[in-house]
Design a protein around this motif. Structure first.
Motif, PDB file in Angstrom:
ATOM      1  N   SER A  77       0.807  -1.221   0.000  1.00 31.30           N
ATOM      2  CA  SER A  77       0.000   0.000   0.000  1.00 31.30           C
ATOM      3  C   SER A  77       0.839   1.269   0.000  1.00 31.30           C
ATOM      4  N   THR A  78       2.138   1.135   0.199  1.00 26.48           N
ATOM      5  CA  THR A  78       3.028   2.291   0.134  1.00 26.48           C
ATOM      6  C   THR A  78       3.593   2.499  -1.272  1.00 26.48           C
ATOM      7  N   GLU A  79       3.258   1.610  -2.188  1.00 26.96           N
ATOM      8  CA  GLU A  79       3.771   1.684  -3.549  1.00 26.96           C
ATOM      9  C   GLU A  79       2.687   2.188  -4.504  1.00 26.96           C
ATOM     10  N   GLY A  80       3.116   2.817  -5.600  1.00 24.79           N
ATOM     11  CA  GLY A  80       2.172   3.278  -6.603  1.00 24.79           C
ATOM     12  C   GLY A  80       1.352   4.470  -6.139  1.00 24.79           C
ATOM     13  N   THR A  81       0.313   4.752  -6.903  1.00 28.98           N
ATOM     14  CA  THR A  81      -0.608   5.852  -6.611  1.00 28.98           C
ATOM     15  C   THR A  81      -2.033   5.326  -6.610  1.00 28.98           C
ATOM     16  N   GLU A  82      -2.825   5.703  -5.603  1.00 28.73           N
ATOM     17  CA  GLU A  82      -4.232   5.300  -5.577  1.00 28.73           C
ATOM     18  C   GLU A  82      -5.008   6.086  -6.643  1.00 28.73           C
ATOM     19  N   VAL A  83      -5.688   5.368  -7.532  1.00 27.17           N
ATOM     20  CA  VAL A  83      -6.422   6.024  -8.617  1.00 27.17           C
ATOM     21  C   VAL A  83      -7.930   5.800  -8.546  1.00 27.17           C
ATOM     22  N   LEU A  84      -8.373   4.768  -7.822  1.00 29.31           N
ATOM     23  CA  LEU A  84      -9.800   4.473  -7.698  1.00 29.31           C
ATOM     24  C   LEU A  84     -10.078   3.923  -6.306  1.00 29.31           C
ATOM     25  N   SER A  85     -11.264   4.233  -5.784  1.00 28.62           N
ATOM     26  CA  SER A  85     -11.664   3.723  -4.479  1.00 28.62           C
ATOM     27  C   SER A  85     -13.182   3.672  -4.409  1.00 28.62           C
ATOM     28  N   VAL A  86     -13.728   2.578  -3.852  1.00 28.54           N
ATOM     29  CA  VAL A  86     -15.169   2.462  -3.694  1.00 28.54           C
ATOM     30  C   VAL A  86     -15.464   1.629  -2.445  1.00 28.54           C
ATOM     31  N   SER A  87     -16.566   1.953  -1.762  1.00 29.94           N
ATOM     32  CA  SER A  87     -16.934   1.250  -0.532  1.00 29.94           C
ATOM     33  C   SER A  87     -18.288   0.573  -0.686  1.00 29.94           C
ATOM     34  N   ILE A  88     -18.432  -0.551   0.008  1.00 23.61           N
ATOM     35  CA  ILE A  88     -19.698  -1.289   0.015  1.00 23.61           C
ATOM     36  C   ILE A  88     -19.889  -1.895   1.401  1.00 23.61           C
ATOM     37  N   THR A  89     -21.128  -1.932   1.877  1.00 26.48           N
ATOM     38  CA  THR A  89     -21.452  -2.573   3.145  1.00 26.48           C
ATOM     39  C   THR A  89     -22.267  -3.829   2.850  1.00 26.48           C
ATOM     40  N   PRO A  90     -21.671  -5.013   2.995  1.00 27.99           N
ATOM     41  CA  PRO A  90     -22.376  -6.260   2.674  1.00 27.99           C
ATOM     42  C   PRO A  90     -23.613  -6.457   3.544  1.00 27.99           C
ATOM     43  N   LYS A  91     -24.606  -7.108   2.956  1.00 28.58           N
ATOM     44  CA  LYS A  91     -25.835  -7.429   3.684  1.00 28.58           C
ATOM     45  C   LYS A  91     -25.717  -8.753   4.428  1.00 28.58           C
ATOM     46  N   SER A  92     -24.789  -9.601   3.999  1.00 28.63           N
ATOM     47  CA  SER A  92     -24.677 -10.951   4.558  1.00 28.63           C
ATOM     48  C   SER A  92     -23.209 -11.302   4.771  1.00 28.63           C
ATOM     49  N   THR A  93     -22.955 -12.129   5.774  1.00 32.05           N
ATOM     50  CA  THR A  93     -21.581 -12.573   6.041  1.00 32.05           C
ATOM     51  C   THR A  93     -21.143 -13.690   5.105  1.00 32.05           C
ATOM     52  N   THR A  94     -22.108 -14.310   4.417  1.00 28.99           N
ATOM     53  CA  THR A  94     -21.768 -15.446   3.551  1.00 28.99           C
ATOM     54  C   THR A  94     -21.822 -15.112   2.061  1.00 28.99           C
ATOM     55  N   SER A  95     -22.175 -13.887   1.736  1.00 28.26           N
ATOM     56  CA  SER A  95     -22.273 -13.510   0.322  1.00 28.26           C
ATOM     57  C   SER A  95     -20.883 -13.382  -0.292  1.00 28.26           C
ATOM     58  N   LEU A  96     -20.856 -13.342  -1.619  1.00 25.44           N
ATOM     59  CA  LEU A  96     -19.608 -13.141  -2.356  1.00 25.44           C
ATOM     60  C   LEU A  96     -19.523 -11.688  -2.809  1.00 25.44           C
ATOM     61  N   LEU A  97     -18.328 -11.135  -2.773  1.00 27.28           N
ATOM     62  CA  LEU A  97     -18.071  -9.805  -3.311  1.00 27.28           C
ATOM     63  C   LEU A  97     -17.221  -9.970  -4.564  1.00 27.28           C
ATOM     64  N   ARG A  98     -17.771  -9.540  -5.690  1.00 27.69           N
ATOM     65  CA  ARG A  98     -17.049  -9.636  -6.966  1.00 27.69           C
ATOM     66  C   ARG A  98     -16.603  -8.233  -7.369  1.00 27.69           C
ATOM     67  N   VAL A  99     -15.297  -8.053  -7.429  1.00 26.93           N
ATOM     68  CA  VAL A  99     -14.712  -6.748  -7.740  1.00 26.93           C
ATOM     69  C   VAL A  99     -14.180  -6.785  -9.170  1.00 26.93           C
ATOM     70  N   GLU A 100     -14.587  -5.819  -9.975  1.00 23.26           N
ATOM     71  CA  GLU A 100     -14.090  -5.732 -11.347  1.00 23.26           C
ATOM     72  C   GLU A 100     -13.511  -4.340 -11.580  1.00 23.26           C
ATOM     73  N   VAL A 101     -12.248  -4.318 -11.998  1.00 27.54           N
ATOM     74  CA  VAL A 101     -11.550  -3.073 -12.266  1.00 27.54           C
ATOM     75  C   VAL A 101     -11.228  -2.995 -13.754  1.00 27.54           C
ATOM     76  N   GLN A 102     -11.547  -1.859 -14.370  1.00 28.03           N
ATOM     77  CA  GLN A 102     -11.199  -1.590 -15.761  1.00 28.03           C
ATOM     78  C   GLN A 102     -10.322  -0.337 -15.788  1.00 28.03           C
ATOM     79  N   LEU A 103      -9.163  -0.442 -16.441  1.00 32.35           N
ATOM     80  CA  LEU A 103      -8.238   0.679 -16.491  1.00 32.35           C
ATOM     81  C   LEU A 103      -7.856   1.015 -17.923  1.00 32.35           C
TER      82      LEU A 103
END
Length: 199
Positions: A77-103
């Motif tokens: 986290s000390t390397e590079g530059t942060e260019v995108l950030s997004v937050s989500i609050t899951p509804k369930s502890t067993t759900s899957l979070l699918r993250v897709e980044v396009q650059l």
């Protein structure tokens, strides 16, 4: 002919109890010839249903000089530059979070050739996943990179996903621009999408 709107009780063609159901509720069958009117929440939906969504995008062209080494160490986290950030609050502890980044990114000079994009979660030091956008070799195109990462939510506390980028050496690189600095009138785009999927 009797207007449908004036039918009541047993004459209604809607499911049983429609005349007394609250607004914004749906009839949920119990599989035994009956059911009830309830607010439809994610617990009533089948696995594989998207139950949460978060998204951010950027079309701002920018030039950076940060680095992420192209070696056998995990990007930090000390390397590079942060260019995108997004937050989500899951509804369930067993759900899957699918993250897709396009650059859309490119080297800004023909001195180094590998641009790394790394995905971080919250304040974690080590990246969860990473991709290299490509070998630039002075390529005048705006290279497109995709990173897809899936994890179990594990909790219902807010999670923030961050994307950091950097060249493999001391060289400038551009986001939402090509090698020549062109932006196609500002429509080049980079984005991050998070979907919560019931599992």
């Amino acid at each position: 002919m009797v207007a449908h709107a004036v039918l009541t009780g047993a004459e209604l063609h809607e499911p049983k109890g429609a005349d007394g159901a609250f607004a914004n509720t749906v009839y949920i069958a119990d599989g035994a010839g009956s059911g009830d009117w309830n607010i439809l929440d994610y617990n009533s939906l089948p696995n594989g249903t998207v139950i949460g969504f978060a998204y951010t995008q950027s079309q701002t062209g920018a030039v950076y000089t940060s680095t992420i080494p192209s070696d056998n160490t995990i990007p930090r986290s000390t390397e590079g530059t942060e260019v995108l950030s997004v937050s989500i609050t899951p509804k369930s502890t067993t759900s899957l979070l699918r993250v897709e980044v396009q650059l859309t990114a490119s080297e800004n000079s023909n001195t180094q050739d590998l641009l790394t994009a790394a995905l971080f979660l919250n304040s974690e030091t080590d990246a969860r996943a990473a991709v290299q956008v490509g070998a630039m070799y002075g390529n005048p195109m705006g290279n497109n990179g995709t990173l897809i990462y899936t994890m179990v939510s594990g909790s219902t506390t807010e999670k923030t996903f961050k994307v950091r980028c950097g060249m493999n050496g001391n060289a400038a690189w551009v986001l939402n621009k090509n090698y020549y600095g062109n932006t196609l009138g500002g429509v080049f785009i980079s984005s991050i999408t998070v979907m919560e999927i019931k599992a």
